[in-house]
Design a protein around this motif. Structure first.
Motif, mmCIF file in Angstrom:
data_model
loop_
_atom_site.group_PDB
_atom_site.id
_atom_site.type_symbol
_atom_site.label_atom_id
_atom_site.label_comp_id
_atom_site.label_asym_id
_atom_site.label_seq_id
_atom_site.Cartn_x
_atom_site.Cartn_y
_atom_site.Cartn_z
ATOM 1 N N ASN A 102 -7.689 6.705 5.507
ATOM 2 C CA ASN A 102 -6.634 5.738 5.156
ATOM 3 C C ASN A 102 -7.069 4.284 5.286
ATOM 4 O O ASN A 102 -6.243 3.409 5.574
ATOM 5 N N ASP A 103 -8.346 4.019 5.048
ATOM 6 C CA ASP A 103 -8.836 2.651 5.003
ATOM 7 C C ASP A 103 -9.036 2.282 3.535
ATOM 8 O O ASP A 103 -10.023 2.702 2.912
ATOM 9 N N TYR A 104 -8.109 1.513 2.990
ATOM 10 C CA TYR A 104 -8.114 1.192 1.570
ATOM 11 C C TYR A 104 -8.625 -0.210 1.281
ATOM 12 O O TYR A 104 -8.379 -0.763 0.217
ATOM 13 N N ALA A 118 -11.149 6.173 2.266
ATOM 14 C CA ALA A 118 -9.823 6.677 1.899
ATOM 15 C C ALA A 118 -9.443 7.911 2.701
ATOM 16 O O ALA A 118 -8.261 8.125 2.991
ATOM 17 N N GLU A 178 -2.709 5.457 -3.676
ATOM 18 C CA GLU A 178 -3.706 6.522 -3.663
ATOM 19 C C GLU A 178 -3.120 7.789 -3.074
ATOM 20 O O GLU A 178 -2.423 7.767 -2.069
ATOM 21 N N PHE A 185 -12.992 2.589 -2.252
ATOM 22 C CA PHE A 185 -12.338 2.251 -0.990
ATOM 23 C C PHE A 185 -13.331 2.454 0.154
ATOM 24 O O PHE A 185 -14.240 3.286 0.082
ATOM 25 N N GLY A 203 -5.725 -4.981 -6.184
ATOM 26 C CA GLY A 203 -5.268 -4.201 -5.048
ATOM 27 C C GLY A 203 -4.664 -5.044 -3.944
ATOM 28 O O GLY A 203 -4.575 -6.271 -4.038
ATOM 29 N N THR A 215 -1.916 -1.205 -3.987
ATOM 30 C CA THR A 215 -2.879 -0.107 -3.954
ATOM 31 C C THR A 215 -2.108 1.186 -3.747
ATOM 32 O O THR A 215 -1.302 1.291 -2.814
ATOM 33 N N LEU A 251 0.835 -1.189 0.000
ATOM 34 C CA LEU A 251 0.000 0.000 0.000
ATOM 35 C C LEU A 251 0.874 1.244 0.000
ATOM 36 O O LEU A 251 1.812 1.350 0.794
ATOM 37 N N TYR A 274 0.404 5.486 0.120
ATOM 38 C CA TYR A 274 -0.474 6.651 0.144
ATOM 39 C C TYR A 274 0.223 7.849 0.777
ATOM 40 O O TYR A 274 1.074 7.715 1.653
#
Length: 395
Positions: free
Chosen positions: A290-292, A287, A216, A284, A327, A214, A188, A190
């Motif tokens: 920060n929960d993807y 998001a 983002e 998501f 993802g 993933t 992940l 982000y």
């Protein structure tokens, strides 16, 4: 601990990681266990081979820098680092070879593996006299290296600390050099940013492949070139979600000169796409916080190719359900209680329409969104994993 200790038991540990490495035999498969706690080791060199540095868990063992010094410098082969957080390392007073804010992998180091590591808020402020370009906010992979990162989280890392354009800063997380192979799986990314080029990666050469990743909200301030700036390199993205890449304060291109296979992305330029791809919102869960993980209606569910990774970022078997997901996170059978009777054993209360079962590898890791709406369990239940998103469940 004390560096006078032999470090052969948990009751007599050494004090520093560098001392443990000094005492370890090269090439014999030594494991250095690092207990839960926070450590400040800095500029530790691994020139030996076949050593494993194992923390007690990615949120339990924390290496916390002072912002001016790397965590590791690696030149040995076949080494593994796993199960820890690496945070707030960086280069802020550097004037020469200012590359790799947290980890520097030197030329020709091969067979390196990094598992279950959180890289958080590592900052490379580059060459302070402004005479040269600097690379890699978190990690620099020099030439003819082979390295694999599995189930890692990269967040808030920076190549250049200012929120403005400076072309001398390149690759918010990674730089990859000529002849190198970098594989990043189930990871992940982000809120990483670079003042220059490459919102995640600056690829000078070699081949970089992102599998079931993933990404983002990563940012570049100089080039609108998406997650990666490619010079003479190959960058592949497979079964991945690449979304909301930013060019400064504006929406940016997500992929540029990327070979994509079965991906979700927002926009692309100069890229080659194969398989089944989508520009639909990946949906998501949250998001903004920060929960993807994926909502039940996400287009990423069941949309990965058959070469998806065998497990997800949390070690959950793929697939959960009928087919693998794109993802880093596999969508899991989720309690929705839609029948209103509160019964675990009622299949209509579950998003998959079937009751979780430890003997069903595709349906053995359910999710309960809130302990406040937990199901009634009136018979023995056996499952492989259970995730309660919020609250505590008393059994």
């Amino acid at each position: 601990g004390s560096d006078d200790n032999l470090g052969l038991t948990s009751g007599s540990p050494m004090l520093t990681l560098s001392r443990a490495i000094d005492r370890a035999d090269s090439g014999t498969g030594v494991t250095i266990n690092v207990g839960a706690g926070t450590y400040t080791d800095e500029n530790t060199t691994i020139s030996k081979s076949n050593i494993t540095i194992a923390g007690a868990g990615k949120t339990s063992t924390i290496f916390d820098g002072d912002g001016d010094g790397r965590f590791l410098i690696i030149s040995g082969n076949n080494n593994t680092v796993k199960d820890m957080t690496v945070k707030e390392y960086g280069l802020t007073s550097c004037t020469s070879s200012c590359h790799g804010g947290a980890i520097r992998i030197n030329n020709s180091a091969t067979g390196l593996t990094f598992n279950d590591i959180i890289f958080d808020s590592n900052v490379n402020d580059g060459d302070q006299d402004g005479s040269s370009i600097s690379y890699g906010g978190a990690v620099i992979v020099f030439n003819n290296v082979s390295a694999t990162f599995n189930s890692c989280i990269f967040k808030n890392n920076k190549m250049g600390s200012s929120n403005s354009s400076d072309s001398d800063f390149r690759g918010s997380v990674f730089y990859v050099g000529s002849g190198s192979t970098l594989n990043v799986n189930n990871s992940l990314f982000y809120d990483n940013q670079t003042s220059g080029y490459g919102a995640v990666l600056y690829a000078y050469g070699g081949t970089t492949t992102f599998n079931n990743c993933t990404m983002e909200g990563n940012i570049s301030y100089t080039g609108n070139d998406g997650i990666s700036y490619n010079v003479i390199a190959t960058v592949n993205a497979k079964n991945s979600i690449i979304w909301n890449t930013r060019f400064g304060a504006s929406s940016g291109v997500d992929i540029d000169y990327v070979n994509g296979t079965n991906i979700i992305y927002g926009s692309a330029t100069n890229s080659t796409l194969n398989g089944t791809n989508s520009t639909d919102d990946p949906l998501f869960t949250d998001a903004a916080n920060n929960d993807y993980t994926l909502q039940s209606s996400s287009p990423a569910i069941g949309a990965a190719n058959t070469d998806a990774m065998a497990t997800d970022i949390n070690g959950i078997t793929r697939p959960q359900g009928t087919a693998d997901d794109m993802g880093a996170y596999e969508y899991r059978n989720t309690w929705d209680g839609s029948e209103g009777n509160g019964l675990w054993a009622d299949e209509d209360n579950w998003s998959f329409g079937i009751v979780p079962d430890v003997n069903d590898a595709d349906n053995n890791a359910p999710v309960i969104t809130s302990a406040g709406t937990a199901p009634i369990i009136s018979t023995n239940v056996e499952i492989d994993h259970l995730w309660i998103r919020s609250g505590s469940l008393t059994i």
